[in-house]
Design a protein around this motif. Structure first.
Motif, PDB file in Angstrom:
ATOM      1  N   GLY A  29       0.802  -1.215   0.000  1.00 33.12           N
ATOM      2  CA  GLY A  29       0.000   0.000   0.000  1.00 33.12           C
ATOM      3  C   GLY A  29       0.832   1.261   0.000  1.00 33.12           C
ATOM      4  N   ARG A  32      -0.051   7.238   3.030  1.00 42.73           N
ATOM      5  CA  ARG A  32      -0.839   8.459   2.867  1.00 42.73           C
ATOM      6  C   ARG A  32      -1.182   9.080   4.204  1.00 42.73           C
ATOM      7  N   VAL A  43      -2.124   2.393   2.464  1.00 43.44           N
ATOM      8  CA  VAL A  43      -3.441   2.307   1.855  1.00 43.44           C
ATOM      9  C   VAL A  43      -3.412   1.318   0.694  1.00 43.44           C
ATOM     10  N   GLN A  44      -4.240   0.281   0.817  1.00 45.55           N
ATOM     11  CA  GLN A  44      -4.407  -0.677  -0.268  1.00 45.55           C
ATOM     12  C   GLN A  44      -5.697  -0.323  -0.992  1.00 45.55           C
ATOM     13  N   THR A  45      -5.631  -0.273  -2.327  1.00 44.44           N
ATOM     14  CA  THR A  45      -6.809   0.021  -3.135  1.00 44.44           C
ATOM     15  C   THR A  45      -7.266  -1.257  -3.820  1.00 44.44           C
ATOM     16  N   PRO A  47      -9.368  -1.897  -6.781  1.00 41.73           N
ATOM     17  CA  PRO A  47     -10.079  -1.308  -7.915  1.00 41.73           C
ATOM     18  C   PRO A  47     -11.081  -2.254  -8.580  1.00 41.73           C
ATOM     19  N   ARG A  53     -14.785   1.916  -5.430  1.00 37.14           N
ATOM     20  CA  ARG A  53     -13.332   1.748  -5.305  1.00 37.14           C
ATOM     21  C   ARG A  53     -13.021   1.736  -3.817  1.00 37.14           C
ATOM     22  N   ARG A  54     -12.817   0.563  -3.256  1.00 37.51           N
ATOM     23  CA  ARG A  54     -12.583   0.431  -1.821  1.00 37.51           C
ATOM     24  C   ARG A  54     -11.108   0.626  -1.502  1.00 37.51           C
ATOM     25  N   GLU A  55     -10.870   1.196  -0.333  1.00 37.28           N
ATOM     26  CA  GLU A  55      -9.514   1.364   0.163  1.00 37.28           C
ATOM     27  C   GLU A  55      -9.447   0.877   1.604  1.00 37.28           C
ATOM     28  N   TRP A  57      -7.283   1.382   4.876  1.00 36.65           N
ATOM     29  CA  TRP A  57      -6.287   2.239   5.526  1.00 36.65           C
ATOM     30  C   TRP A  57      -5.774   1.532   6.777  1.00 36.65           C
TER      31      TRP A  57
END
Length: 123
Positions: A29, A32, A43-45, A47, A53-55, A57
């Motif tokens: 990640g 951020r 932060v892992q996204t 897609p 679009r989930r993230e 944290w």
């Protein structure tokens, strides 16, 4: 290969080792910081999530001694997030590519180091 280039490679290897260790510890990640937050996060996204679009944290750094709701100063949070290991590793790769061209100049930030040759390595 010059002595200065060898010195710089050794310092960059130390920085690289620290960045790689941080990356391993933090997991995947981008690092951020959200203004007003109390932490810096990896932060892992995701897609491929069709609904949004989930993230995810995952907190990495919180202000020492802070209480829930306390915040990190924006300047500090942004600086810590900028130390993302991927960014540091890319920076090291770029620096190593130009070491041979500018080795004396690049060695100056490490003038404090015991292995630095002082005036002999001055630009």
């Amino acid at each position: 290969m010059s002595e200065i280039a060898d010195f710089l490679r050794a310092r960059y290897a130390e920085v690289r080792a620290a960045a790689e260790a941080a990356a391993e510890r933090a997991g995947t990640g981008d690092w951020r910081y959200r203004s007003g937050s109390d932490h810096v996060a990896a932060v892992q996204t995701f897609p491929n999530d069709v609904s949004a679009r989930r993230e995810l944290w995952t907190p990495l750094v919180t202000e020492a001694g802070s209480y829930i709701g306390d915040t990190i100063d924006d300047e500090i949070g942004n600086h810590i997030a900028a130390q993302d290991p991927d960014v540091i590793l890319a920076d090291l790769d770029a620096k190593l590519a130009i070491v041979e061209l500018m080795d004396r100049t690049l060695a100056q930030p490490f003038a404090w180091h015991a292995d630095h040759k002082g005036e002999e390595w001055a630009p």
